[in-house]
Design a protein around this motif. Structure first.
Motif, PDB file in Angstrom:
ATOM      1  N   PHE A 182       0.840  -1.206   0.000  1.00  0.00           N
ATOM      2  CA  PHE A 182       0.000   0.000   0.000  1.00  0.00           C
ATOM      3  C   PHE A 182       0.873   1.253   0.000  1.00  0.00           C
ATOM      4  CE2 PHE A 182      -2.689   2.967   2.652  1.00  0.00           C
ATOM      5  CZ  PHE A 182      -3.502   3.330   1.599  1.00  0.00           C
ATOM      6  N   LEU A 183       1.894   1.258   0.871  1.00  0.00           N
ATOM      7  CA  LEU A 183       2.767   2.439   0.931  1.00  0.00           C
ATOM      8  C   LEU A 183       3.508   2.621  -0.381  1.00  0.00           C
ATOM      9  CD1 LEU A 183       4.354   2.651   4.463  1.00  0.00           C
ATOM     10  CD2 LEU A 183       2.133   3.345   3.642  1.00  0.00           C
ATOM     11  N   ILE A 184       3.908   1.508  -1.011  1.00  0.00           N
ATOM     12  CA  ILE A 184       4.627   1.616  -2.281  1.00  0.00           C
ATOM     13  C   ILE A 184       3.710   2.237  -3.331  1.00  0.00           C
ATOM     14  CG2 ILE A 184       5.598   0.267  -4.179  1.00  0.00           C
ATOM     15  CD1 ILE A 184       6.691  -1.650  -2.075  1.00  0.00           C
ATOM     16  N   ILE A 185       2.437   1.796  -3.347  1.00  0.00           N
ATOM     17  CA  ILE A 185       1.487   2.367  -4.320  1.00  0.00           C
ATOM     18  C   ILE A 185       1.291   3.852  -4.050  1.00  0.00           C
ATOM     19  CG2 ILE A 185      -0.938   2.392  -4.989  1.00  0.00           C
ATOM     20  CD1 ILE A 185      -0.960  -0.567  -4.792  1.00  0.00           C
ATOM     21  N   VAL A 186       1.109   4.185  -2.766  1.00  0.00           N
ATOM     22  CA  VAL A 186       0.721   5.559  -2.455  1.00  0.00           C
ATOM     23  C   VAL A 186       1.904   6.523  -2.562  1.00  0.00           C
ATOM     24  CG1 VAL A 186      -0.178   7.026  -0.637  1.00  0.00           C
ATOM     25  CG2 VAL A 186      -1.205   4.835  -1.061  1.00  0.00           C
ATOM     26  N   PHE A 187       3.095   6.060  -2.186  1.00  0.00           N
ATOM     27  CA  PHE A 187       4.215   7.012  -2.133  1.00  0.00           C
ATOM     28  C   PHE A 187       5.317   6.748  -3.149  1.00  0.00           C
ATOM     29  CE2 PHE A 187       2.594   7.345   2.233  1.00  0.00           C
ATOM     30  CZ  PHE A 187       2.366   8.703   2.259  1.00  0.00           C
ATOM     31  N   ILE A 188       5.574   5.459  -3.487  1.00  0.00           N
ATOM     32  CA  ILE A 188       6.786   5.187  -4.258  1.00  0.00           C
ATOM     33  C   ILE A 188       6.462   4.647  -5.644  1.00  0.00           C
ATOM     34  CG2 ILE A 188       9.173   4.556  -3.823  1.00  0.00           C
ATOM     35  CD1 ILE A 188       8.431   3.492  -1.171  1.00  0.00           C
ATOM     36  N   GLY A 189       5.298   4.977  -6.158  1.00  0.00           N
ATOM     37  CA  GLY A 189       5.034   4.699  -7.563  1.00  0.00           C
ATOM     38  C   GLY A 189       4.593   3.297  -7.910  1.00  0.00           C
ATOM     39  N   GLY A 190       4.197   2.513  -6.955  1.00  0.00           N
ATOM     40  CA  GLY A 190       3.644   1.193  -7.255  1.00  0.00           C
ATOM     41  C   GLY A 190       4.661   0.197  -7.782  1.00  0.00           C
ATOM     42  N   LEU A 191       4.170  -1.029  -8.018  1.00  0.00           N
ATOM     43  CA  LEU A 191       5.028  -2.074  -8.582  1.00  0.00           C
ATOM     44  C   LEU A 191       4.730  -2.187 -10.066  1.00  0.00           C
ATOM     45  CD1 LEU A 191       4.592  -4.933  -5.953  1.00  0.00           C
ATOM     46  CD2 LEU A 191       6.408  -3.259  -6.061  1.00  0.00           C
ATOM     47  N   ARG A 192       5.788  -2.409 -10.857  1.00  0.00           N
ATOM     48  CA  ARG A 192       5.564  -2.679 -12.285  1.00  0.00           C
ATOM     49  C   ARG A 192       6.259  -3.979 -12.632  1.00  0.00           C
ATOM     50  NH1 ARG A 192       7.075   2.769 -15.252  1.00  0.00           N
ATOM     51  NH2 ARG A 192       6.909   1.463 -17.090  1.00  0.00           N
ATOM     52  N   PHE A 193       5.724  -4.667 -13.639  1.00  0.00           N
ATOM     53  CA  PHE A 193       6.194  -6.023 -13.871  1.00  0.00           C
ATOM     54  C   PHE A 193       6.905  -6.181 -15.206  1.00  0.00           C
ATOM     55  CE2 PHE A 193       2.517  -5.937 -11.163  1.00  0.00           C
ATOM     56  CZ  PHE A 193       3.041  -6.520 -10.026  1.00  0.00           C
ATOM     57  N   ASP A 194       7.332  -5.062 -15.797  1.00  0.00           N
ATOM     58  CA  ASP A 194       8.013  -5.183 -17.087  1.00  0.00           C
ATOM     59  C   ASP A 194       9.498  -4.910 -16.906  1.00  0.00           C
ATOM     60  OD1 ASP A 194       7.071  -2.767 -16.255  1.00  0.00           O
ATOM     61  OD2 ASP A 194       7.144  -1.856 -18.249  1.00  0.00           O
ATOM     62  N   ILE A 234      13.187  -4.223 -16.157  1.00  0.00           N
ATOM     63  CA  ILE A 234      13.984  -3.765 -15.030  1.00  0.00           C
ATOM     64  C   ILE A 234      13.099  -3.229 -13.904  1.00  0.00           C
ATOM     65  CG2 ILE A 234      14.263  -1.416 -15.935  1.00  0.00           C
ATOM     66  CD1 ILE A 234      17.092  -3.400 -14.319  1.00  0.00           C
ATOM     67  N   HIS A 235      11.868  -2.803 -14.226  1.00  0.00           N
ATOM     68  CA  HIS A 235      10.982  -2.244 -13.202  1.00  0.00           C
ATOM     69  C   HIS A 235      10.587  -3.279 -12.167  1.00  0.00           C
ATOM     70  CE1 HIS A 235      10.695   1.627 -15.019  1.00  0.00           C
ATOM     71  NE2 HIS A 235      10.427   1.079 -16.192  1.00  0.00           N
ATOM     72  N   LEU A 236      10.552  -4.553 -12.604  1.00  0.00           N
ATOM     73  CA  LEU A 236      10.231  -5.620 -11.648  1.00  0.00           C
ATOM     74  C   LEU A 236      11.280  -5.643 -10.539  1.00  0.00           C
ATOM     75  CD1 LEU A 236       8.446  -8.050 -10.970  1.00  0.00           C
ATOM     76  CD2 LEU A 236       9.985  -9.449 -12.304  1.00  0.00           C
ATOM     77  N   LEU A 237      12.549  -5.517 -10.959  1.00  0.00           N
ATOM     78  CA  LEU A 237      13.650  -5.504  -9.996  1.00  0.00           C
ATOM     79  C   LEU A 237      13.507  -4.327  -9.034  1.00  0.00           C
ATOM     80  CD1 LEU A 237      16.356  -6.916  -9.280  1.00  0.00           C
ATOM     81  CD2 LEU A 237      17.460  -5.154 -10.650  1.00  0.00           C
ATOM     82  N   TYR A 238      13.171  -3.128  -9.611  1.00  0.00           N
ATOM     83  CA  TYR A 238      12.975  -1.969  -8.751  1.00  0.00           C
ATOM     84  C   TYR A 238      11.877  -2.230  -7.737  1.00  0.00           C
ATOM     85  CZ  TYR A 238      15.882   0.947 -11.764  1.00  0.00           C
ATOM     86  OH  TYR A 238      16.925   1.485 -12.446  1.00  0.00           O
ATOM     87  N   GLY A 239      10.778  -2.835  -8.246  1.00  0.00           N
ATOM     88  CA  GLY A 239       9.650  -3.125  -7.360  1.00  0.00           C
ATOM     89  C   GLY A 239      10.060  -4.000  -6.203  1.00  0.00           C
ATOM     90  N   VAL A 240      10.807  -5.087  -6.530  1.00  0.00           N
ATOM     91  CA  VAL A 240      11.263  -6.004  -5.486  1.00  0.00           C
ATOM     92  C   VAL A 240      12.166  -5.266  -4.508  1.00  0.00           C
ATOM     93  CG1 VAL A 240      12.648  -8.053  -5.048  1.00  0.00           C
ATOM     94  CG2 VAL A 240      11.025  -8.051  -6.916  1.00  0.00           C
ATOM     95  N   LEU A 241      13.033  -4.397  -5.050  1.00  0.00           N
ATOM     96  CA  LEU A 241      13.945  -3.640  -4.177  1.00  0.00           C
ATOM     97  C   LEU A 241      13.180  -2.732  -3.229  1.00  0.00           C
ATOM     98  CD1 LEU A 241      17.025  -2.611  -6.314  1.00  0.00           C
ATOM     99  CD2 LEU A 241      16.928  -4.129  -4.335  1.00  0.00           C
ATOM    100  N   LYS A 242      12.140  -2.055  -3.770  1.00  0.00           N
ATOM    101  CA  LYS A 242      11.333  -1.168  -2.924  1.00  0.00           C
ATOM    102  C   LYS A 242      10.746  -1.954  -1.766  1.00  0.00           C
ATOM    103  CE  LYS A 242       9.610   1.613  -6.791  1.00  0.00           C
ATOM    104  NZ  LYS A 242       8.459   1.675  -7.708  1.00  0.00           N
TER     105      LYS A 242
END
Lengths: 307, 394
Positions: free
Chosen positions: A239-251, A253-261
């Motif tokens: 929830f915090l990632i969606i609201v503050f850090i731009g959500g998770l994306r699955f395409d 390199i963004h997947l890696l960023y999401g996991v890191l967040k």
């Protein structure tokens, strides 16, 4: 039909798997910090499966239906919240007006279910724990909602999670602004309290009130509570990632960023919980209504000023 | 406001030992307590009276696993007081080293538990890891990690080898940096301040009135330490300071214990430096009729033993008074009016050791009949007879 799929697959299975994994990471890192070996990978799952096979004892004189329903209500609300969050993240167009408010409401229900279960079990220690949980909810909700207000203001007064995500995809994550940073800090500390981790594990406090609210729970009731807590360990950071850090994306390199967040939020929680002793309930109320609320208000003012 | 009863015990995650505290609570405030002890009574005094003077040392070493040196130390001093006899210098130094090693591990154990009670499990695990090093040191010196079996009336049972000394000093030195870091982490932590400062205050008057001992008294500003007030062993021959603080709250008790660990390290190192040569045993042959007392400073306070001899090889009376016996009543003075969340840490702050304390138990005379050991055996035999008849076993 697609919603049932979302509900079962994303809302329940995926959330539970990631939550259990996060709980394993939390336990393993804690163990390594404390010079211990730590549990094997499947230990959180094994714990829950084992508990499901145990006898469920119902204390004499308790309110039977409330006692047994409380964990189910809590789990159901967590599944619902995570379904909403997943739908928003996968397909932002599917969101409806005001789902941010719905999510905020549903995130309180796990705490409410714990309070219900604690009072229903008719144990003095559980009642004490439940009353502490109640005070805890009262104290952290104010700064938490103020922190959410920052997002609403920054993204042009929208209450749709989908639009918040779309706004962040265009203008960069909200955490890049001053108000976003302050709001995120407040939200992370509130999250710690929502998950009832040290320093805010006051309702359970095993050395003070020997497990508090969960003291009378056994078997599947306890298993459902544990599963609920593990799933919250995914849902709240998500929830915090969606609201503050731009959500998770699955395409790509963004997947890696999401996991890191996500991992960094869980790691932060683990660090906070391992470097602090438990505080007292009156100190918690003072802390959240004092400094935390002030920081949140400053963040809201900054957001209104456009910082 | 309605009063609620909150039980701590008889079995509680807080306690390693069975004890029962009934807390009467109004809201979250403790208004009254009722202490029930006696779950741990083992009849050790009686047992000690059935053994010879040498065997008794081993029996009373098992009164407590944590302060397993303080009881034999006090007991041997009581026996030496009957004769009276002076212990050889080297034995005195060795006794001091063992006693201080025990103090370090006991205080570290307490510090870890205090962290655990505050929900600070990292401190718990770290201090207990440090404690392992001290236990290793004790193993090198005595052959045992706990229950060292080093003491005998008239001296010690085992000499310290000169080649062990550098190893031991190196090991002790190796824990000092971690200990310093831990001291900073605990004493400077703002959340620990918030949880322990001004909590469970034992005023100086109360400490004197309740006859509080050891760190509990020293935290309240009562400079009471057997090692300084009536020196024994090698404590008057090496340099060290008595740690006294003045607030009497949980935080001060914590500070006293942490700083005492450093003093103990100082004493051990000084003892090794000045370790004299010579005999380690005075070779006592007979214990004449008479009575003797021995008191020493255990990690928790003054440990007191009284032994009476009638000239045979067994003590006819052996009385043990452990420090917790005096410290436990201060709980009532400190806990009333405090929060229920602080009740456990206030109890833990006196470092209670119940198996040391419980020297007697009270029978409930309201019962119709009190069964003696013989009655119970008789009952058991009768029941076995009935069962055998039922099952057809001859």
């Amino acid at each position: 039909m697609i919603y049932i799929f979302y509900f079962l697959f994303y809302g329940f299975f995926l959330t539970a798997i990631i939550g259990l994994l996060a709980s394993w990471i939390d336990r393993k890192v804690t163990a390594r910090i404390q010079y211990r070996v730590g549990p094997p990978l499947l230990q959180p799952l094994i714990d829950i499966v084992k508990l499901l096979g145990k006898e469920t004892l119902i204390p004499a004189g308790s309110s039977k239906i409330t006692f047994l329903m409380a964990p189910i209500i809590g789990l159901a609300s967590v599944i619902l919240v995570s379904t909403l969050l997943w739908i928003n993240n996968i397909n932002p167009a599917k969101s409806f007006l005001g789902d941010l408010i719905v999510v905020l409401y549903f995130l309180v229900i796990p705490s409410v279910s714990i309070i219900m279960g604690g009072f229903a079990s008719r144990n003095p220690l559980a009642s004490l724990g439940a009353s502490r949980e109640m005070k805890l909810v009262l104290s952290y909700e104010l700064p938490f909602i103020l922190a959410m207000l920052v997002t609403v203001i920054k993204s042009g007064f929208t209450f749709r999670l989908g639009e918040i995500l779309a706004f962040q995809a265009q203008n960069g994550a909200l955490v890049r602004s001053w108000s976003g940073v302050l709001a995120l800090i407040v939200a992370i500390i509130c999250m710690q309290a929502k998950l009832a981790l040290v320093p805010f594990d006051i309702p359970e406090a095993e050395t003070e009130i020997s497990g508090g609210v969960l003291i009378e729970y056994s078997g599947s009731g306890l298993a459902i509570y544990k599963l609920m807590k593990n799933m919250l360990l995914f849902t709240l950071p998500f929830f915090l990632i969606i609201v503050f850090i731009g959500g998770l994306r699955f395409d790509g390199i963004h997947l890696l960023y999401g996991v890191l967040k996500y991992i960094s939020l869980v790691a932060l929680m683990t660090v906070i919980r391992n470097t602090n002793p438990r505080v007292r309930i009156d100190q918690v109320v003072k802390f959240f209504w004092g400094p935390m609320t002030i920081i949140a208000i400053i963040a809201v003012v900054l957001a209104l000023l456009g910082r | 406001m309605a009063k609620t009863i909150i039980p701590i015990g008889p079995y509680h995650p807080l306690q390693e030992e069975p004890e029962f505290f009934i807390l009467t609570v109004e809201g979250e405030k403790v208004v009254d307590i009722d202490v029930h002890i006696g779950y741990n009574h083992r009849g050790i005094e009686k047992l000690s009276e059935t053994k010879t003077f040498d065997q008794s040392t081993f029996v009373i070493e098992r009164i407590c696993g944590i302060c397993s040196t303080s009881h034999p130390f006090a007991y041997t001093r009581a026996v030496e007081d009957i004769i009276p006899i002076e212990v050889p210098e080297r034995a005195k130094y060795i006794r001091t080293i063992i006693a201080e090693g025990e103090r370090i591990h006991s205080h570290l154990l307490w510090l870890g538990l205090a962290g655990h009670f505050l929900g600070y499990d990292t401190v718990f695990m770290w201090t207990w890891k440090l404690r392992e090093e001290i236990l290793d040191v004790m193993e090198i010196l005595t052959g045992n990690r706990n229950n060292y079996a080093m003491f005998k009336p008239g001296g010690v049972r085992r000499d310290i080898k000169s080649e062990d000394i550098p190893v031991v000093i190196k090991k002790i030195d190796s824990i000092v940096p971690t200990l310093e870091m831990l001291k900073k982490a605990v004493i400077d932590d703002p959340v620990i301040h918030a949880r322990t400062k001004g909590i469970g205050v034992l005023s100086k008057e109360d400490a004197i009135n309740y006859c509080a001992l050891g760190p509990t008294a020293r935290a309240s500003g009562v400079a009471r330490d057997v090692r300084k007030n009536s020196p024994y062993g090698a404590y008057d021959k090496v340099e060290w300071d008595m740690i006294v603080t003045h607030n009497g709250d949980v935080f001060d008790k914590l500070v006293v214990r942490v700083l005492e660990v450093f003093e103990s390290i100082k004493i051990i190192k000084n003892c090794f430096l000045n370790l004299p040569g010579g005999e380690i045993d005075a070779n006592i042959k007979d214990i004449p009729p008479g009575e003797g007392i021995g008191h020493i400073e255990a990690p928790r306070g003054e440990c007191f033993h009284y032994v009476r001899s009638d000239g045979t090889n067994r003590p006819v009376r052996h009385k043990v008074r452990a420090p917790t016996f005096m410290n436990l009543p201060t709980y009532k003075a400190t806990v009333i009016g405090e929060d229920i969340s602080d009740a456990t840490i206030i109890l833990a702050a006196i470092d209670p050791c119940y198996c040391c304390t419980e020297r007697m138990t009270v029978c409930n005379i309201k019962r119709k009949k009190i069964y003696s050991g013989k009655d119970l055996i008789k009952l058991s035999r009768e029941k076995t007879k009935i069962l055998r008849n039922k099952m057809g076993v001859k």
